[in-house]
Motif scaffolding. Structure first.
Motif, PDB file in Angstrom:
ATOM      1  N   LYS A   1      68.494  35.558  78.978  1.00  0.00           N
ATOM      2  CA  LYS A   1      68.823  36.424  77.849  1.00  0.00           C
ATOM      3  C   LYS A   1      69.514  35.604  76.762  1.00  0.00           C
ATOM      4  N   GLU A   2      70.472  34.776  77.153  1.00  0.00           N
ATOM      5  CA  GLU A   2      71.169  33.926  76.183  1.00  0.00           C
ATOM      6  C   GLU A   2      70.194  33.018  75.438  1.00  0.00           C
ATOM      7  N   MET A   3      69.194  32.482  76.122  1.00  0.00           N
ATOM      8  CA  MET A   3      68.213  31.601  75.478  1.00  0.00           C
ATOM      9  C   MET A   3      67.382  32.369  74.459  1.00  0.00           C
ATOM     10  N   TYR A   4      66.963  33.583  74.805  1.00  0.00           N
ATOM     11  CA  TYR A   4      66.167  34.384  73.866  1.00  0.00           C
ATOM     12  C   TYR A   4      67.001  34.771  72.645  1.00  0.00           C
ATOM     13  N   VAL A   5      68.243  35.174  72.860  1.00  0.00           N
ATOM     14  CA  VAL A   5      69.118  35.537  71.738  1.00  0.00           C
ATOM     15  C   VAL A   5      69.386  34.306  70.882  1.00  0.00           C
ATOM     16  N   ARG A   6      69.657  33.173  71.516  1.00  0.00           N
ATOM     17  CA  ARG A   6      69.873  31.912  70.785  1.00  0.00           C
ATOM     18  C   ARG A   6      68.705  31.612  69.854  1.00  0.00           C
ATOM     19  N   ASP A   7      67.492  31.936  70.324  1.00  0.00           N
ATOM     20  CA  ASP A   7      66.287  31.580  69.577  1.00  0.00           C
ATOM     21  C   ASP A   7      65.760  32.721  68.710  1.00  0.00           C
ATOM     22  N   GLY A   8      66.607  33.731  68.421  1.00  0.00           N
ATOM     23  CA  GLY A   8      66.257  34.722  67.414  1.00  0.00           C
ATOM     24  C   GLY A   8      65.745  36.056  67.902  1.00  0.00           C
ATOM     25  N   ILE A   9      65.834  36.328  69.183  1.00  0.00           N
ATOM     26  CA  ILE A   9      65.389  37.624  69.690  1.00  0.00           C
ATOM     27  C   ILE A   9      66.607  38.556  69.769  1.00  0.00           C
ATOM     28  N   LYS A  10      66.428  39.808  69.364  1.00  0.00           N
ATOM     29  CA  LYS A  10      67.529  40.781  69.327  1.00  0.00           C
ATOM     30  C   LYS A  10      68.060  41.049  70.736  1.00  0.00           C
ATOM     31  N   ALA A  11      69.352  40.893  70.905  1.00  0.00           N
ATOM     32  CA  ALA A  11      69.992  41.135  72.203  1.00  0.00           C
ATOM     33  C   ALA A  11      69.892  42.597  72.614  1.00  0.00           C
ATOM     34  N   SER A  12      69.865  43.499  71.637  1.00  0.00           N
ATOM     35  CA  SER A  12      69.889  44.935  71.936  1.00  0.00           C
ATOM     36  C   SER A  12      68.650  45.421  72.679  1.00  0.00           C
ATOM     37  N   THR A  13      67.551  44.667  72.626  1.00  0.00           N
ATOM     38  CA  THR A  13      66.329  45.095  73.321  1.00  0.00           C
ATOM     39  C   THR A  13      66.098  44.342  74.625  1.00  0.00           C
ATOM     40  N   ILE A  14      66.996  43.429  74.972  1.00  0.00           N
ATOM     41  CA  ILE A  14      66.814  42.606  76.170  1.00  0.00           C
ATOM     42  C   ILE A  14      67.687  43.135  77.305  1.00  0.00           C
ATOM     43  N   GLU A  15      67.059  43.396  78.430  1.00  0.00           N
ATOM     44  CA  GLU A  15      67.769  43.817  79.635  1.00  0.00           C
ATOM     45  C   GLU A  15      67.481  42.829  80.753  1.00  0.00           C
ATOM     46  N   VAL A  16      68.496  42.558  81.572  1.00  0.00           N
ATOM     47  CA  VAL A  16      68.334  41.639  82.695  1.00  0.00           C
ATOM     48  C   VAL A  16      67.846  42.414  83.915  1.00  0.00           C
ATOM     49  N   LEU A  17      66.730  41.981  84.457  1.00  0.00           N
ATOM     50  CA  LEU A  17      66.185  42.507  85.707  1.00  0.00           C
ATOM     51  C   LEU A  17      65.975  41.306  86.618  1.00  0.00           C
ATOM     52  N   PRO A  18      66.958  41.014  87.475  1.00  0.00           N
ATOM     53  CA  PRO A  18      66.858  39.806  88.297  1.00  0.00           C
ATOM     54  C   PRO A  18      65.682  39.842  89.256  1.00  0.00           C
ATOM     55  N   VAL A  19      65.191  38.675  89.582  1.00  0.00           N
ATOM     56  CA  VAL A  19      64.170  38.542  90.608  1.00  0.00           C
ATOM     57  C   VAL A  19      64.885  38.724  91.941  1.00  0.00           C
TER      58      VAL A  19
END
Length: 162
Positions: A54-72
């Protein structure tokens, strides 16, 4: 729902959208997210496998508000110890040059670094004289970034000729 990394966006997002579906990708990162930020930011939900991703996606410009963590997850009851004499165990240890009496420590993952391999190597360097005879094996997915990371630390922590 599709599973992959940001580079699979044409298959995981654009293709389902072409047929009127709302895709929910479950993604891992693979280096810098160099493309598809606009497409991914239009999605109502993106699943990732860890807070680190999630941190990598947010770092690279993806909105944090739409990202949810679903662990493997995995069923840990399916992991059972094998006898050291099991033919598969013997074959793997022989192929890696690890005798039966030597402790084998194993990290498996796309790029070992995101799985904590560097921290394990640092800890092993600290306790080396106090630890039993050991060999640390990292199984990684072959990719240019992994090769570059291995070259950076090969002289410090492990043999790169294995």
């Amino acid at each position: 729902m599709g599973i992959g990394y940001w580079g699979h966006t044409p298959h995981l997002v654009l293709h389902p959208q072409r047929y009127g579906n709302v895709p929910i990708p479950w993604l891992v990162a693979d280096g810098y997210i160099a493309n598809y930020q606009e497409v991914l930011n239009e999605l109502p939900l993106i699943l990732v496998t860890s807070n680190w991703f999630k941190e990598m996606y947010v770092r690279d410009g993806i909105k944090a508000s739409t990202i949810e963590v679903l662990p493997v997850g995995c069923d840990t009851t399916s992991f059972n110890p094998f006898d050291k004499g099991d033919p598969k165990i013997v074959a793997v240890r022989e192929s890696l040059g690890i005798p039966p009496e030597q402790l084998m420590i194993l990290t498996v993952g796309g790029d070992a670094a995101s799985k904590g391999a560097q921290e394990v190597m640092q800890a092993l360097a600290i306790i080396d004289g106090k630890a039993p005879n050991w060999k640390y094996v990292c199984k990684v997915w072959p990719q240019p970034r992994t090769k570059a990371q291995n070259l950076l630390v090969s002289n410090k922590f492990y043999r790169s000729d294995l």
